[in-house]
Scaffold this active site. Structure first.
Site, short mmCIF file in Angstrom:
data_model
loop_
_atom_site.label_atom_id
_atom_site.label_comp_id
_atom_site.label_asym_id
_atom_site.label_seq_id
_atom_site.Cartn_x
_atom_site.Cartn_y
_atom_site.Cartn_z
N LYS A 23 0.82 -1.21 0.00
CA LYS A 23 0.00 0.00 0.00
C LYS A 23 0.85 1.26 0.00
O LYS A 23 0.36 2.34 -0.33
CB LYS A 23 -0.93 -0.01 1.21
CG LYS A 23 -1.99 -1.10 1.14
CD LYS A 23 -2.88 -1.11 2.35
CE LYS A 23 -3.94 -2.20 2.24
NZ LYS A 23 -4.80 -2.28 3.43
N ASP A 99 -10.39 -4.72 -5.23
CA ASP A 99 -10.99 -4.72 -3.90
C ASP A 99 -11.12 -3.30 -3.36
O ASP A 99 -10.37 -2.40 -3.74
CB ASP A 99 -10.15 -5.57 -2.94
CG ASP A 99 -8.70 -5.11 -2.88
OD1 ASP A 99 -8.13 -4.81 -3.94
OD2 ASP A 99 -8.14 -5.04 -1.77
N ASP A 100 -12.08 -3.12 -2.47
CA ASP A 100 -12.27 -1.88 -1.72
C ASP A 100 -12.39 -0.65 -2.63
O ASP A 100 -11.71 0.36 -2.45
CB ASP A 100 -11.11 -1.68 -0.73
CG ASP A 100 -11.01 -2.83 0.26
OD1 ASP A 100 -12.06 -3.41 0.59
OD2 ASP A 100 -9.88 -3.15 0.68
N TYR A 143 -15.17 -9.79 -2.57
CA TYR A 143 -14.11 -10.76 -2.31
C TYR A 143 -14.35 -11.60 -1.06
O TYR A 143 -13.49 -12.37 -0.66
CB TYR A 143 -12.76 -10.06 -2.21
CG TYR A 143 -12.67 -8.95 -1.18
CD1 TYR A 143 -12.39 -9.24 0.15
CD2 TYR A 143 -12.86 -7.63 -1.55
CE1 TYR A 143 -12.30 -8.22 1.09
CE2 TYR A 143 -12.77 -6.61 -0.62
CZ TYR A 143 -12.49 -6.91 0.70
OH TYR A 143 -12.40 -5.90 1.63
N ASP A 209 -3.27 -4.30 9.60
CA ASP A 209 -3.20 -2.93 9.11
C ASP A 209 -4.45 -2.12 9.46
O ASP A 209 -4.45 -0.90 9.28
CB ASP A 209 -2.95 -2.89 7.60
CG ASP A 209 -3.96 -3.71 6.81
OD1 ASP A 209 -4.82 -4.35 7.44
OD2 ASP A 209 -3.89 -3.71 5.58
N ASN A 237 -1.97 -12.74 4.20
CA ASN A 237 -1.66 -11.32 4.29
C ASN A 237 -1.30 -11.05 5.75
O ASN A 237 -2.18 -10.85 6.57
CB ASN A 237 -2.88 -10.50 3.87
CG ASN A 237 -2.64 -9.01 3.97
OD1 ASN A 237 -1.50 -8.56 3.98
ND2 ASN A 237 -3.71 -8.25 4.08
#
Length: 822
Positions: A23, A99-100, A143, A209, A237
């Site tokens: 990110k 995603d997102d 997802y 995160d 992850n």
């Protein structure tokens, strides 16, 4: 070096894939259209080469969904060009992540596509074929099951993917939720029938995160090995910090081996496997690796590279041998899944991790991982060098009196005005100067043990559950709080003397065991702080500091209950049913703090670690009679606006203590907390739950005793010494407590801290102890009288949720009132 270690670790654990999706690489998501520059390309090339040398497939992921217009040929060409740039660098596997993002089609796309899924499928298929059908991953917008509309079976979006996305493209899936507690084979089989292929699990079980106060050290859990046959692979992850992922990756490796029918063969503990890097590089290409994905994806690639841009760095190939912690394996011919026990896998990982702790390893940067609790710390505060902290206030008349006192003794007072720049330093600078001292104190305690690491794992277990010891801390504290002895209650008085004695003995016995449990956390913290592996220390230290502070806070509250057992029932907290883990911020620390009577608003429960790791542990406990002498000494050492005041009270060293400390010891000792370090008492907090009652008793009982002890000074008050002004205050007390102040802030608090405790002093924990006790007594609020000159204390109170109280009546000169309501 970190990348090298990580790739070796992946290979040893039987994994074969690394997904690059950091990110903090802006060109991965926000600036996806921008090509990489020369330096960035060199870094990525080096990373890809390292992965190939160790038999690890490097997947490059791009997230264009934020602003991509799918019908625009320009956007498609930019996407294709970016992927081709990576292909030229040697990348052979790719991923598109959607995603997102907002699932609605943008204006131009509404004319070209009937649905968002159709747009994504068209672009993905074209990119896949333009790159000559490489290994490819696709992350859908829906997802997980909770994001499938209306559900997995009936989602038109997922059906579009299943019917139209190229069958060779693997689809990522996180399970029932974004962070799934359990992923069952049945749920995956249901999904597979919709997607018309087996998914690849993108597991967030160890991701941290979303909450900067949590890390997850528990074993891979909630995924039966039967799941292996229903998926095309598993990606994890993990935590943002590299060193905190040892257990997560190690236990996933064990899970994979069990799922594939590989049973670990025992390896003698005294002869760990040794891996020579050069030999490993030679064999990496010849070792056959399975095509399915069984790997670890680390979103925070910056933790593994040294460059500021987070996408590269120099990766020297070391020739020294690297100690391996993986066991050799024996393959079962029928490939029947072996039984996977998370606790056994955890113990194996702990034994291996302990070896890492004992390695001499320097930190690449003497700055903590910014994703942890330390990232919430405020900017360094400017403080007076060697200054103590005190809530005592000084008026202009008392300033004159201090000058008179020193003039009589031939002492030249400091010039008026601001502190010279040479006397101002930042806390950060002070701590950096102490770096060598802190580092030289290693080795004073026994080395870290496996039991310490198991305790550490228990405190930072998994998103939906705590470890055994953490659960015990929670349950015991709840019991001790709810069953605190209320000797003045009717319920207790109705018991027989024998029943009362039994009840008291049971409570005190469990309180002692709770204290021992809390002490084990403190001992673990000290041993961890002395580990020779400083790289590991800097990644995890802020989290351990945070939980240590929280546990000791509860321990102090239990000790206070033991000394004064009066606790009112608190209102319950309400949360939505079956929430995602981020609803409960702070993990175990948050759960512990929510048990206290005081609300956790503002910065109250952010127990930020000091800039330099230290083994210093402060003990906060209720006042005991033998503390009086030390408290008087602290008061004398801080009475001159935080500076030492011994020269002001040469003939009457107890006078200032009689003025500011003695009344609390005699009137409300149950609301006094003292702080101890390795040298003894170094600070205290004085408080009372009812200021009006306190001052009534102060005038009625305390002042007459002081008038017998100290004569009222005579002559012109302009010529009085400071000691004479204090003596006069016993005869003409100046008490400021208006109805406006008392009505909303019935309690008040005063804090004094010695200079030696300023560096790492747990101000938040001390104030939280006081506020918890006052709230338990039914107080509506608390205030503190602070000197306008004491900017450090004002700033500290503001961070703890205090605010300046605006009063109609004029407060005393150079004085300000800060308060907080409950």
């Amino acid at each position: 070096m970190l990348v090298l270690q990580f790739l070796i670790r992946l290979k040893l654990l039987g994994m074969n894939t690394y997904l690059y999706a950091p990110k903090d690489d802006l060109k991965h998501r926000a600036l996806w259209k921008d090509p990489y520059d020369v330096e960035e390309c060199e870094n990525l090339t080096q990373l890809i080469k390292c992965a190939k040398e160790y038999g690890i497939t490097f997947y490059y992921a791009l997230s264009p969904g934020l602003d991509m217009v799918f019908s625009e040929s320009k956007d498609f060409l930019l996407l294709k060009k970016k992927m081709e740039q990576m292909q030229k660098l040697g990348c052979t596997a790719f991923a598109l992540l959607f995603d997102d993002i907002d699932p609605a089609l943008k204006g131009p796309d509404q004319k070209s596509f009937s649905s968002f899924g159709e747009a994504q499928v068209k672009v993905t298929n074209e990119i896949y074929h333009a790159l000559n059908k490489p290994k490819f991953l696709f992350c859908p917008t829906e997802y997980c099951a909770t994001r499938a509309i209306p559900n997995v079976e009936s989602s038109s979006y997922l059906q579009t993917l299943g019917q139209n996305l190229d069958g060779e493209i693997n689809i990522l899936w996180t399970g029932p939720k974004v962070i799934s507690n359990v992923i069952s084979p049945h749920s995956i089989q249901t999904l597979s029938s919709v997607l018309k292929r087996k998914p690849v699990i993108w597991d967030n079980i160890h991701a941290n995160d979303y909450d900067q106060r949590r890390m997850f050290l528990g074993p891979y859990y909630g995924r039966p090995t039967q799941l292996y046959d229903s998926v095309n692979g598993v990606l994890t992850n993990p935590n943002c910090e590299f060193e905190s992922n040892f257990v997560a990756v190690h236990t996933l490796g064990t899970w994979v081996k069990c799922a594939k029918g590989h049973l670990p063969a025992p390896v003698p503990a005294e002869e760990p496997m040794s891996l020579d890097v050069d030999a490993e590089k030679q064999s990496a290409c010849s070792d056959a690796m399975d095509d399915d994905i069984e790997a670890s994806e680390n979103e925070k690639i910056e933790k593994m590279e040294s460059k500021d841009n987070g996408v590269g760095g120099d990766f020297p190939m070391e020739t020294d041998s690297v100690t391996s912690v993986a066991s050799s394996t024996t393959k079962i011919t029928n490939h029947a899944p072996a039984f996977y026990d998370p606790e056994i896998a955890l113990n194996d990982a702990i034994d291996a991790w302990l070896l890492e702790f004992n390695k001499e390893k320097s930190a690449s940067s003497k700055v903590y991982a910014k994703s942890g609790p330390y990232s919430l710390a405020p900017a360094p505060t400017i403080v007076r060098s060697q200054a103590a902290m005190s809530t005592a206030t000084t008026t202009s008349s008392s300033k004159t009196a201090k000058q008179n006192s020193r003039k009589d003794r031939g002492i030249i007072p400091p010039p008026p005005g601001p502190v010279p720049p040479g006397n101002l330093i930042s806390i950060k600078t002070m701590e950096e100067n102490l770096m060598e001292i802190s580092e030289s104190r290693k080795g004073s305690n026994s080395p870290l043990k496996a039991e310490d690491l198991l305790l550490l794992v228990d405190l930072f277990y998994l998103p939906y559950t705590h470890g055994t010891k953490a659960k015990l801390i929670l349950s015991e504290f709840k019991w001790l709080k709810n069953n605190a002895i209320k000797e003045d209650s009717e319920e207790f008085k109705e018991l027989t003397e024998e029943e009362q004695t039994a009840k008291i003995i049971e409570w005190k016995d469990r309180a002692e065991k709770f204290h021992a449990l809390c002490q084990s956390v403190s001992d673990m913290f000290v041993r961890f702080s002395e580990t020779p592996n400083r790289a590991l220390l800097y990644d995890i230290y802020p989290y351990i500091w945070d939980v240590k502070e929280s546990v000791l806070l509860l321990d102090t509250f239990v000790v206070w209950l033991n000394s004064k057992s009066r606790l009112k029932r608190q209102r319950p907290h309400f949360y939505p049913e079956d929430p995602e883990p981020w609803v409960f911020r702070g993990g175990l620390c948050g759960d512990l703090q929510r048990l206290l009577p005081v609300d956790s608003n503002h910065d109250m429960f952010n127990m930020s670690a000091p800039d330099v790791p230290t083994t210093c542990v402060y003990t906060i406990r209720p006042f005991q009679p033998e503390d009086e002498k030390n408290m008087y000494e602290i008061c004398l050492s801080t009475c001159d606006d935080g500076q030492d005041g011994h020269d002001l009270f040469v003939n009457e060293p107890s006078m200032v203590g009689d003025r500011y400390v003695g009344p609390y010891i005699n009137i409300c000792p149950e609301h006094i907390f003292v702080v101890e370090d390795s040298y003894g008492v170094c600070a205290y907090a004085l408080s009372t739950s009812d200021s009006k009652r306190f001052y009534d008793l102060y005038k009625k009982d305390w002042l007459p005793k002081m008038r017998e002890k100290y004569p009222n000074p005579r002559g012109d008050s302009e010529n009085w010494t400071y000691a004479e002004h204090i003596a006069n205050s016993f005869y003409t007390p100046n008490i400021f407590l208006t109805e406006e102040l008392y009505s909303k802030h019935s309690a008040h608090v005063k804090v004094d801290i010695l200079p030696r405790a300023q560096m790492h002093f747990p101000m938040k924990r001390l104030i939280t102890c006081v506020l918890s006790a006052l709230k338990a007594e039914g107080c509506n609020g608390v205030y503190s009288e602070v000197s306008l000159m004491n900017r450090d204390l004002i700033e500290a109170f503001c961070r703890l949720g205090f605010y300046e109280i605006q009063l109609k009546d004029q407060p005393p000169e150079d004085t300000i009132y800060y308060g907080r309501t409950f």
